[in-house]
Design a protein around this motif. Structure first.
Motif, mmCIF file in Angstrom:
data_model
loop_
_atom_site.group_PDB
_atom_site.id
_atom_site.type_symbol
_atom_site.label_atom_id
_atom_site.label_comp_id
_atom_site.label_asym_id
_atom_site.label_seq_id
_atom_site.Cartn_x
_atom_site.Cartn_y
_atom_site.Cartn_z
ATOM 1 N N THR A 192 0.836 -1.194 0.000
ATOM 2 C CA THR A 192 0.000 0.000 0.000
ATOM 3 C C THR A 192 0.876 1.250 0.000
ATOM 4 O O THR A 192 0.607 2.209 -0.732
ATOM 5 C CB THR A 192 -0.947 0.010 1.226
ATOM 6 O OG1 THR A 192 -1.714 -1.194 1.219
ATOM 7 C CG2 THR A 192 -1.889 1.196 1.194
ATOM 8 N N ASP A 193 1.955 1.231 0.795
ATOM 9 C CA ASP A 193 2.892 2.358 0.828
ATOM 10 C C ASP A 193 3.576 2.536 -0.523
ATOM 11 O O ASP A 193 3.739 3.664 -1.000
ATOM 12 C CB ASP A 193 3.952 2.155 1.915
ATOM 13 C CG ASP A 193 3.378 2.230 3.318
ATOM 14 O OD1 ASP A 193 2.247 2.731 3.474
ATOM 15 O OD2 ASP A 193 4.069 1.773 4.257
ATOM 16 N N ILE A 194 3.977 1.434 -1.137
ATOM 17 C CA ILE A 194 4.650 1.489 -2.441
ATOM 18 C C ILE A 194 3.702 2.056 -3.500
ATOM 19 O O ILE A 194 4.098 2.892 -4.317
ATOM 20 C CB ILE A 194 5.173 0.093 -2.847
ATOM 21 C CG1 ILE A 194 6.325 -0.316 -1.929
ATOM 22 C CG2 ILE A 194 5.619 0.078 -4.304
ATOM 23 C CD1 ILE A 194 6.741 -1.762 -2.050
ATOM 24 N N ALA A 221 1.251 4.093 -2.981
ATOM 25 C CA ALA A 221 1.102 5.526 -2.697
ATOM 26 C C ALA A 221 2.314 6.320 -3.195
ATOM 27 O O ALA A 221 2.153 7.392 -3.787
ATOM 28 C CB ALA A 221 0.909 5.748 -1.203
ATOM 29 N N THR A 222 3.523 5.786 -2.977
ATOM 30 C CA THR A 222 4.726 6.525 -3.388
ATOM 31 C C THR A 222 4.914 6.541 -4.902
ATOM 32 O O THR A 222 5.447 7.498 -5.450
ATOM 33 C CB THR A 222 6.001 5.962 -2.732
ATOM 34 O OG1 THR A 222 6.122 4.579 -3.060
ATOM 35 C CG2 THR A 222 5.992 6.152 -1.241
ATOM 36 N N THR A 223 4.475 5.485 -5.583
ATOM 37 C CA THR A 223 4.623 5.456 -7.044
ATOM 38 C C THR A 223 3.479 6.186 -7.746
ATOM 39 O O THR A 223 3.584 6.466 -8.934
ATOM 40 C CB THR A 223 4.680 4.010 -7.582
ATOM 41 O OG1 THR A 223 3.498 3.307 -7.182
ATOM 42 C CG2 THR A 223 5.919 3.285 -7.119
ATOM 43 N N GLY A 224 2.403 6.454 -7.031
ATOM 44 C CA GLY A 224 1.275 7.159 -7.618
ATOM 45 C C GLY A 224 0.435 6.273 -8.523
ATOM 46 O O GLY A 224 -0.305 6.758 -9.373
ATOM 47 N N VAL A 243 4.638 -0.685 -10.060
ATOM 48 C CA VAL A 243 4.577 -1.072 -8.652
ATOM 49 C C VAL A 243 5.397 -2.342 -8.411
ATOM 50 O O VAL A 243 6.149 -2.428 -7.438
ATOM 51 C CB VAL A 243 3.111 -1.279 -8.196
ATOM 52 C CG1 VAL A 243 3.053 -1.795 -6.771
ATOM 53 C CG2 VAL A 243 2.329 0.012 -8.325
ATOM 54 N N VAL A 296 9.254 -1.780 -8.132
ATOM 55 C CA VAL A 296 9.677 -1.246 -6.840
ATOM 56 C C VAL A 296 9.480 -2.290 -5.740
ATOM 57 O O VAL A 296 10.356 -2.493 -4.891
ATOM 58 C CB VAL A 296 8.882 0.042 -6.496
ATOM 59 C CG1 VAL A 296 9.227 0.554 -5.109
ATOM 60 C CG2 VAL A 296 9.139 1.114 -7.542
ATOM 61 N N GLN A 328 12.274 -3.854 -3.103
ATOM 62 C CA GLN A 328 12.172 -3.540 -1.678
ATOM 63 C C GLN A 328 11.892 -4.779 -0.825
ATOM 64 O O GLN A 328 12.362 -4.868 0.296
ATOM 65 C CB GLN A 328 11.062 -2.520 -1.427
ATOM 66 C CG GLN A 328 11.467 -1.108 -1.697
ATOM 67 C CD GLN A 328 10.390 -0.130 -1.263
ATOM 68 O OE1 GLN A 328 9.462 -0.464 -0.533
ATOM 69 N NE2 GLN A 328 10.507 1.104 -1.729
#
Length: 150
Positions: free
Chosen positions: A106-108, A110-113, A123, A126, A130
């Motif tokens: 969910t964080d990834i 959000a950060t990738t848009g 997504v 990344v 990670q």
């Protein structure tokens, strides 16, 4: 202590304890290490990341075989694969729980848009970097797909 030295010590212990299943799995790990060290272009020494990838590959092979054997009602072979998988997983880093994985993905996202299934490749790129060694690729892929289709 390197993985190779740990495996050699474990092999000796398994031989003394007459643990056939452990011995089978440990010898498979040792063989994979030797193949990786002597592969063309290899430096001779494995990094911790290389060792982790190697163990994940062995675990994935066992899981895939286990799935196939169960589908074909070959429980005798499935049991052997399961025993080896348990031994291999002892050397793998702790895997993330589903809740931890969901939070990380969910964080990834959000950060990738990312906002739609069309952004899955962005997504996944990344996420696989990670979460390497912490979660199974199939689980990551399924969760990314689920979260992007909402």
């Amino acid at each position: 202590m390197s993985l190779e030295l740990t495996i050699n010590a474990e092999i000796k212990a398994a031989m003394l304890g007459k643990k056939e299943a452990d011995l089978r799995a440990l010898r498979a790990i040792k063989a994979a290490i030797l193949v990786a060290k002597t592969a063309e272009g290899a430096s001779g020494d494995l990094t911790e990341a290389d060792e982790s990838k190697l163990l994940q590959k062995l675990a994935k092979q066992r899981k895939d075989s286990l799935e196939i054997f169960r589908a074909q009602n070959r429980e005798d072979l499935a049991v052997k694969e399961e025993e080896e998988l348990v031994v291999i997983e002892r050397f793998l880093p702790k895997q993330m729980s589903e809740a931890e994985l969901r939070t990380a993905i969910t964080d990834i996202i959000a950060t990738t848009g990312a906002s739609s299934p069309a952004d899955m490749g962005k997504v996944m790129g990344v996420a696989t970097k990670q979460l390497a060694g912490k979660a199974d690729g199939k689980a990551i892929s399924a969760l990314v797909k689920e979260l992007l289709t909402k």
